[in-house]
Scaffold this motif. Structure first.
Motif, PDB file in Angstrom:
ATOM      1  N   LYS A 128       0.833  -1.208   0.000  1.00 27.14           N
ATOM      2  CA  LYS A 128       0.000   0.000   0.000  1.00 27.14           C
ATOM      3  C   LYS A 128       0.867   1.257   0.000  1.00 27.14           C
ATOM      4  N   ARG A 129       1.982   1.184   0.756  1.00 27.82           N
ATOM      5  CA  ARG A 129       2.871   2.342   0.814  1.00 27.82           C
ATOM      6  C   ARG A 129       3.476   2.622  -0.553  1.00 27.82           C
ATOM      7  N   LYS A 130       3.897   1.581  -1.268  1.00 20.58           N
ATOM      8  CA  LYS A 130       4.477   1.771  -2.586  1.00 20.58           C
ATOM      9  C   LYS A 130       3.454   2.320  -3.566  1.00 20.58           C
ATOM     10  N   LEU A 131       2.205   1.820  -3.479  1.00 26.47           N
ATOM     11  CA  LEU A 131       1.165   2.347  -4.356  1.00 26.47           C
ATOM     12  C   LEU A 131       0.889   3.818  -4.060  1.00 26.47           C
ATOM     13  N   ARG A 132       0.914   4.167  -2.762  1.00 31.71           N
ATOM     14  CA  ARG A 132       0.687   5.566  -2.384  1.00 31.71           C
ATOM     15  C   ARG A 132       1.812   6.453  -2.904  1.00 31.71           C
ATOM     16  N   GLN A 133       3.059   5.969  -2.785  1.00 32.59           N
ATOM     17  CA  GLN A 133       4.191   6.738  -3.295  1.00 32.59           C
ATOM     18  C   GLN A 133       4.132   6.888  -4.811  1.00 32.59           C
ATOM     19  N   PHE A 134       3.707   5.817  -5.498  1.00 35.93           N
ATOM     20  CA  PHE A 134       3.587   5.896  -6.956  1.00 35.93           C
ATOM     21  C   PHE A 134       2.491   6.876  -7.360  1.00 35.93           C
ATOM     22  N   GLY A 135       1.362   6.848  -6.632  1.00 30.96           N
ATOM     23  CA  GLY A 135       0.289   7.797  -6.924  1.00 30.96           C
ATOM     24  C   GLY A 135       0.711   9.235  -6.672  1.00 30.96           C
ATOM     25  N   ASP A 136       1.484   9.442  -5.584  1.00 33.47           N
ATOM     26  CA  ASP A 136       1.979  10.791  -5.292  1.00 33.47           C
ATOM     27  C   ASP A 136       2.953  11.252  -6.377  1.00 33.47           C
ATOM     28  N   TRP A 137       3.793  10.330  -6.854  1.00 30.25           N
ATOM     29  CA  TRP A 137       4.730  10.673  -7.924  1.00 30.25           C
ATOM     30  C   TRP A 137       3.971  11.052  -9.193  1.00 30.25           C
ATOM     31  N   LEU A 138       2.919  10.282  -9.530  1.00 33.95           N
ATOM     32  CA  LEU A 138       2.110  10.597 -10.697  1.00 33.95           C
ATOM     33  C   LEU A 138       1.468  11.987 -10.570  1.00 33.95           C
ATOM     34  N   GLU A 139       0.955  12.273  -9.387  1.00 35.90           N
ATOM     35  CA  GLU A 139       0.253  13.549  -9.183  1.00 35.90           C
ATOM     36  C   GLU A 139       1.198  14.730  -9.304  1.00 35.90           C
ATOM     37  N   ARG A 140       2.434  14.567  -8.864  1.00 36.51           N
ATOM     38  CA  ARG A 140       3.392  15.670  -8.932  1.00 36.51           C
ATOM     39  C   ARG A 140       4.001  15.808 -10.331  1.00 36.51           C
ATOM     40  N   ARG A 141       4.216  14.678 -11.016  1.00 35.74           N
ATOM     41  CA  ARG A 141       4.874  14.710 -12.324  1.00 35.74           C
ATOM     42  C   ARG A 141       3.888  14.926 -13.466  1.00 35.74           C
ATOM     43  N   TRP A 142       2.726  14.313 -13.332  1.00 39.92           N
ATOM     44  CA  TRP A 142       1.737  14.408 -14.413  1.00 39.92           C
ATOM     45  C   TRP A 142       0.371  14.574 -13.776  1.00 39.92           C
ATOM     46  N   VAL A 143      -0.459  13.524 -13.779  1.00 45.32           N
ATOM     47  CA  VAL A 143      -1.761  13.547 -13.110  1.00 45.32           C
ATOM     48  C   VAL A 143      -2.008  12.168 -12.503  1.00 45.32           C
ATOM     49  N   GLN A 144      -2.818  12.147 -11.452  1.00 43.50           N
ATOM     50  CA  GLN A 144      -3.214  10.889 -10.822  1.00 43.50           C
ATOM     51  C   GLN A 144      -4.735  10.739 -10.925  1.00 43.50           C
ATOM     52  N   PRO A 145      -5.219   9.610 -11.414  1.00 38.63           N
ATOM     53  CA  PRO A 145      -6.667   9.450 -11.516  1.00 38.63           C
ATOM     54  C   PRO A 145      -7.337   9.498 -10.150  1.00 38.63           C
ATOM     55  N   ALA A 146      -8.440  10.224 -10.075  1.00 40.07           N
ATOM     56  CA  ALA A 146      -9.284  10.188  -8.895  1.00 40.07           C
ATOM     57  C   ALA A 146     -10.127   8.916  -8.939  1.00 40.07           C
ATOM     58  N   PHE A 147     -10.967   8.723  -7.907  1.00 38.63           N
ATOM     59  CA  PHE A 147     -11.797   7.514  -7.886  1.00 38.63           C
ATOM     60  C   PHE A 147     -12.691   7.468  -9.121  1.00 38.63           C
ATOM     61  N   ALA A 148     -13.297   8.626  -9.460  1.00 41.44           N
ATOM     62  CA  ALA A 148     -14.146   8.674 -10.650  1.00 41.44           C
ATOM     63  C   ALA A 148     -13.339   8.420 -11.915  1.00 41.44           C
ATOM     64  N   GLY A 149     -12.092   8.840 -11.931  1.00 43.35           N
ATOM     65  CA  GLY A 149     -11.243   8.600 -13.089  1.00 43.35           C
ATOM     66  C   GLY A 149     -10.925   7.126 -13.265  1.00 43.35           C
ATOM     67  N   LEU A 177     -12.753   4.692 -12.164  1.00 45.70           N
ATOM     68  CA  LEU A 177     -14.007   4.045 -12.558  1.00 45.70           C
ATOM     69  C   LEU A 177     -14.287   4.245 -14.047  1.00 45.70           C
ATOM     70  N   CYS A 178     -14.102   5.464 -14.510  1.00 51.16           N
ATOM     71  CA  CYS A 178     -14.333   5.751 -15.934  1.00 51.16           C
ATOM     72  C   CYS A 178     -13.345   4.985 -16.814  1.00 51.16           C
ATOM     73  N   LEU A 179     -12.075   4.894 -16.364  1.00 48.32           N
ATOM     74  CA  LEU A 179     -11.077   4.154 -17.127  1.00 48.32           C
ATOM     75  C   LEU A 179     -11.427   2.670 -17.183  1.00 48.32           C
ATOM     76  N   GLY A 180     -11.875   2.125 -16.049  1.00 49.94           N
ATOM     77  CA  GLY A 180     -12.265   0.713 -16.043  1.00 49.94           C
ATOM     78  C   GLY A 180     -13.429   0.432 -16.960  1.00 49.94           C
ATOM     79  N   LEU A 181     -14.451   1.295 -16.934  1.00 47.25           N
ATOM     80  CA  LEU A 181     -15.595   1.101 -17.817  1.00 47.25           C
ATOM     81  C   LEU A 181     -15.197   1.233 -19.286  1.00 47.25           C
ATOM     82  N   SER A 182     -14.299   2.158 -19.590  1.00 49.83           N
ATOM     83  CA  SER A 182     -13.847   2.325 -20.974  1.00 49.83           C
ATOM     84  C   SER A 182     -13.158   1.064 -21.473  1.00 49.83           C
ATOM     85  N   LEU A 183     -12.284   0.506 -20.638  1.00 46.28           N
ATOM     86  CA  LEU A 183     -11.598  -0.716 -21.046  1.00 46.28           C
ATOM     87  C   LEU A 183     -12.573  -1.884 -21.156  1.00 46.28           C
TER      88      LEU A 183
END
Length: 380
Positions: free
Chosen positions: A2-23, A25-31
């Motif tokens: 969980k810690r590694k996933l949190r760090q990866f999400g934080d890295w995504l948010e600072r470098r690019w963007v991190q999907p929110a819960f709705a994001g 969900l929308c990505l899963g439905l699209s796939l």
């Protein structure tokens, strides 16, 4: 994990963007729709998945663009004493024509100051400036530096979070608390043994000849009672206090905080408070007093002394010039250093157990008792 996933999400948010819960969900439905379209070869499923993926692409591009060109400015922070609140002022300016919506501001203050404060901005119109003023408690003495303010947004669709940091340097000085001492035998008696001018004053303070009294002024809270000129006070109907020339020209004293020693952390905070309180008391009775620490040496002036004590820490390397033979009030946790003091000096000792045979003319501090009352008590 969980810690590694949190760090990866934080890295995504600072470098690019991190999907929110709705994001997510929308990505899963699209796939899901894309996979179903591939299996069934249904055109309407391809249309749904393609529209959803296009929406996700737009939602991922807009948050970073929303944070661009925002300028931030920090106003200087006035120093405060420990226990008071810092007043921090930030200005956020939107130079563009379009408004900026749904922004979060986080002022990344040092961990010692507490939890970083945050502010939510619903709308910042184009060409306007928003002023953010907040109060933050400063419980611990110190000099604090930080240089980042974080901007965070998921606007306009709320599918992706984006975070960017801006360099906005800040500096906050938290002075040690100054205790209002009404009397202090340690200061009142320092230097009497080797200062003939001071001794002459003690013999003549009651008659107050012309050569000793420089001026008379109204009584201020904390002035020693022995400085009151009673006949003048009776004439004016209010207390009048002598200002004595002898203090300014006769006695040169030093309040020394032994920052080279290894202190207990709580005891050192008490030592910094005691040094500040004794310095202000000494200047109040018009002693020519200076502060000494192992790193800075001799310093003088209310603001300089407070800043020196705010930045002081124990265990410093002794790089300053020695004090010399000046009458000294030595604040230390190390009883062995008391042997080097001159006869005109005084000492304050912080120790859990006081060794026997200590020289007279000092005060052993009990950390469990009120510090102000102990500083105003008689010498041991």
């Amino acid at each position: 994990m969980k810690r590694k996933l949190r760090q990866f999400g934080d890295w995504l948010e600072r470098r690019w963007v991190q999907p929110a819960f709705a994001g997510w969900l929308c990505l899963g439905l699209s796939l899901f729709y894309l996979g179903s379209a591939a299996n069934t070869m249904s055109g309407w499923l391809y249309a749904i998945s393609g529209a959803a993926l296009a929406l996700l692409g737009i939602a991922a591009i807009l948050p970073p663009r929303s944070l661009r060109r925002l300028s931030l400015e920090r106003h200087p922070i006035d120093p405060v004493s420990s226990g008071e609140s810092l007043t921090v002022m930030l200005e956020v300016h939107n130079p563009q024509r379009r408004p900026k919506l749904l922004l979060q501001l986080h002022d990344e203050i040092p961990p010692r100051l507490g939890t970083p404060p945050q502010r939510v901005i619903e709308s910042l119109p184009g060409g306007e400036t928003l002023r953010w003023i907040y109060q933050h408690p400063a419980a611990q003495r110190g000099i604090y530096h930080w240089d980042q303010v974080t901007l965070r947004t998921a606007a306009p669709l709320g599918l992706f979070w984006c975070r960017r940091s801006r360099q906005v340097p800040g500096k906050a000085i938290v002075y040690p608390q100054v205790l209002p001492l009404q009397r202090c035998p340690l200061i009142d008696g320092i230097g009497q043994e080797e200062n003939p001018v001071f001794s002459a004053y003690e013999r003549q303070v009651q008659p107050a000849s012309e050569g000793l009294t420089r001026a008379l002024r109204p009584y201020r809270f904390g002035d020693p009672m022995r400085m009151i000129h009673w006949r003048t006070s009776a004439r004016y109907g209010e207390l009048r206090v002598r200002e004595l020339e002898v203090f300014q020209s006769g006695l040169d004293a030093v309040i020394a905080l032994d920052t080279a020693a290894h202190w207990d952390a709580e005891d050192f905070e008490q030592g910094a408070i005691a040094a500040a309180s004794l310095y202000f008391y000494a200047t109040q009775i018009q002693l020519n007093v200076r502060l000494w620490t192992a790193k800075t040496g001799l310093v003088k002036g209310h603001r300089v002394v407070l800043e020196t004590l705010a930045g002081a820490s124990f265990g410093e390397s002794e790089t300053a010039d020695p004090i010399g033979d000046r009458p000294t009030l030595w604040l230390t946790p190390n009883a062995a250093t008391l042997e080097n003091l001159t006869a005109s000096s005084r000492w304050i000792l912080w120790a859990r157990s006081v060794p026997p045979g200590l020289s007279a003319g000092g005060l052993a501090i009990n950390p469990d008792k009120d510090l102000q009352r102990q500083l105003q008590s008689l010498l041991k």
